[in-house]
Design a protein around this motif. Structure first.
Motif, mmCIF file in Angstrom:
data_model
loop_
_atom_site.group_PDB
_atom_site.id
_atom_site.type_symbol
_atom_site.label_atom_id
_atom_site.label_comp_id
_atom_site.label_asym_id
_atom_site.label_seq_id
_atom_site.Cartn_x
_atom_site.Cartn_y
_atom_site.Cartn_z
ATOM 1 N N ASN A 129 33.643 33.850 96.270
ATOM 2 C CA ASN A 129 34.072 35.165 95.786
ATOM 3 C C ASN A 129 33.013 35.753 94.976
ATOM 4 N N GLU A 130 32.563 36.964 95.143
ATOM 5 C CA GLU A 130 31.612 38.044 94.848
ATOM 6 C C GLU A 130 31.981 38.731 93.733
ATOM 7 N N TYR A 131 30.963 38.806 92.699
ATOM 8 C CA TYR A 131 31.301 39.655 91.521
ATOM 9 C C TYR A 131 30.040 40.598 91.342
ATOM 10 N N LYS A 132 29.943 41.866 91.669
ATOM 11 C CA LYS A 132 29.000 42.817 91.607
ATOM 12 C C LYS A 132 28.681 43.645 90.298
ATOM 13 N N ALA A 133 27.647 43.388 89.613
ATOM 14 C CA ALA A 133 27.130 43.973 88.247
ATOM 15 C C ALA A 133 27.100 45.303 88.572
ATOM 16 N N SER A 134 28.175 46.083 87.894
ATOM 17 C CA SER A 134 28.496 47.564 87.804
ATOM 18 C C SER A 134 27.424 48.413 86.941
ATOM 19 N N THR A 135 26.847 47.852 86.188
ATOM 20 C CA THR A 135 25.785 48.758 85.097
ATOM 21 C C THR A 135 24.664 48.059 85.235
ATOM 22 N N LEU A 136 23.545 48.756 85.435
ATOM 23 C CA LEU A 136 21.932 48.423 85.596
ATOM 24 C C LEU A 136 21.455 49.194 84.363
ATOM 25 N N VAL A 137 21.074 48.255 83.362
ATOM 26 C CA VAL A 137 20.257 48.719 82.040
ATOM 27 C C VAL A 137 18.719 48.920 82.389
ATOM 28 N N GLU A 138 18.310 48.527 83.125
ATOM 29 C CA GLU A 138 16.751 48.405 83.646
ATOM 30 C C GLU A 138 16.972 48.067 85.192
ATOM 31 N N ASN A 139 16.253 48.955 86.005
ATOM 32 C CA ASN A 139 15.843 48.910 87.473
ATOM 33 C C ASN A 139 14.501 49.155 88.051
ATOM 34 N N LYS A 140 13.896 48.100 87.666
ATOM 35 C CA LYS A 140 12.537 48.344 88.330
ATOM 36 C C LYS A 140 12.174 47.083 89.070
ATOM 37 N N PRO A 141 11.052 47.275 90.011
ATOM 38 C CA PRO A 141 10.543 46.333 90.920
ATOM 39 C C PRO A 141 10.329 44.883 90.264
ATOM 40 N N SER A 142 9.803 44.863 89.248
ATOM 41 C CA SER A 142 9.492 43.723 88.640
ATOM 42 C C SER A 142 10.645 43.298 87.508
ATOM 43 N N ARG A 143 11.715 43.998 87.325
ATOM 44 C CA ARG A 143 12.844 43.642 86.330
ATOM 45 C C ARG A 143 13.887 44.314 86.594
ATOM 46 N N LEU A 144 14.952 43.557 86.339
ATOM 47 C CA LEU A 144 16.454 44.210 86.369
ATOM 48 C C LEU A 144 17.136 43.479 85.202
ATOM 49 N N ILE A 145 17.654 44.473 84.527
ATOM 50 C CA ILE A 145 18.591 43.981 83.269
ATOM 51 C C ILE A 145 20.133 44.601 83.649
ATOM 52 N N VAL A 146 20.956 43.786 83.735
ATOM 53 C CA VAL A 146 22.285 44.006 84.397
ATOM 54 C C VAL A 146 23.300 43.667 83.247
ATOM 55 N N MET A 147 24.413 44.302 83.189
ATOM 56 C CA MET A 147 25.492 43.927 82.225
ATOM 57 C C MET A 147 26.383 43.044 83.163
ATOM 58 N N LEU A 148 26.946 41.823 82.429
ATOM 59 C CA LEU A 148 27.437 40.945 83.194
ATOM 60 C C LEU A 148 29.063 41.584 83.585
ATOM 61 N N PRO A 149 29.515 41.132 84.814
ATOM 62 C CA PRO A 149 30.759 41.863 85.142
ATOM 63 C C PRO A 149 31.714 40.694 84.503
ATOM 64 N N SER A 150 33.030 41.079 84.700
ATOM 65 C CA SER A 150 33.973 40.001 84.205
ATOM 66 C C SER A 150 34.114 38.949 85.048
ATOM 67 N N LEU A 151 33.638 37.909 84.555
ATOM 68 C CA LEU A 151 33.483 36.637 85.327
ATOM 69 C C LEU A 151 34.386 35.532 84.689
ATOM 70 N N PRO A 152 35.383 34.814 85.412
ATOM 71 C CA PRO A 152 35.839 33.595 85.007
ATOM 72 C C PRO A 152 34.886 32.627 84.769
ATOM 73 N N SER A 153 35.319 31.544 83.818
ATOM 74 C CA SER A 153 34.420 30.521 83.390
ATOM 75 C C SER A 153 34.024 29.762 84.854
ATOM 76 N N GLY A 154 33.098 29.195 84.848
ATOM 77 C CA GLY A 154 32.620 28.633 86.206
ATOM 78 C C GLY A 154 31.052 28.453 86.456
#
Length: 232
Positions: free
Chosen positions: A176-201
């Motif tokens: 099952n795939e969960y895609k991060a919908s919010t990108l805080v930073e989007n650069k070739p050397s760095r991504l910062i993403v808000m975690l999607p709603s994920l069940p424990s696991g």
């Protein structure tokens, strides 16, 4: 000559490729003299160096005179760039420019046609995930914090949010795939993403992108997974 194939991003064809030469050596005068000496010659190294220097210097004089040359290596001749407004107009360096057209001689072109070609595996041009850090705990061991952010560093990581497949995905053990919908930073050397709603696991982190070190996205979707599992 070794070469590898990459996407031809100048066309809309999803399959066509272009060849890129690789591991090409460029020899200096000193290195060329080394090769001559290794093959054997009655000339000394100073003789060869003096001859090369004199030969190159004479080419400079020929160019300064506005002449061309036709040697065993190249053919070259002068030209003039720029528009002349009328038959009475004259050369003006503010409007016109001299240039030289240079081509291989026929003997060298015949050598070019005989180059032996060898196809090799293309180097990795996809994203590379080097490290991750949980934005809440600061841990880098794969621990995730609910509702937190994930800091991803590496290379060729930039994604194109307008392309539906591009993004940061968290894949559980069942696929099952969960895609991060919010990108805080989007650069070739760095991504910062808000975690999607994920069940424990446990999750596999995957970055999918069309980024190829250019302003426009490439045609091929490239993927990279982080080597360690992430745990929430």
């Amino acid at each position: 000559m070794n070469y590898f194939l990459v996407d031809n991003n100048l066309t809309f064809d999803s399959d066509d490729q272009i060849a890129i030469p690789t591991n090409i050596l460029s020899f200096t005068d000193d290195q060329i003299i080394d090769r001559i000496m290794q093959r054997g010659t009655t000339l000394t190294r100073p003789d060869l160096l003096a001859g090369i220097n004199a030969y190159q210097e004479e080419h400079g004089y020929i160019v300064e005179e506005g002449n061309g040359f036709n040697t065993g290596l190249i053919t070259a001749g002068p030209g003039i760039l720029g528009k002349f407004n009328s038959v009475t107009d004259s050369f003006d360096r503010l409007c016109h420019k001299t240039h030289y057209s240079v081509n291989f001689s026929r003997a060298i072109q015949e050598k070019v046609a005989k180059i032996k070609m060898s196809k090799v595996q293309a180097p990795n041009t996809g994203p590379v995930i080097a490290a991750i850090r949980d934005g809440v705990s600061g841990l880098t061991d794969g621990t995730l914090s609910t509702g937190g952010v994930l800091d991803i560093t590496g290379s060729r990581l930039k994604v194109y949010p307008d392309l539906p497949d591009d993004g940061v995905y968290f894949i559980d053990s069942g696929g099952n795939e969960y895609k991060a919908s919010t990108l805080v930073e989007n650069k070739p050397s760095r991504l910062i993403v808000m975690l999607p709603s994920l069940p424990s696991g446990s999750y596999t982190l995957e970055v999918r992108t069309h980024f190829i070190n250019s302003a426009a996205p490439g045609k091929q979707l490239r993927k990279a997974q982080f080597a360690k599992p992430l745990n929430l």
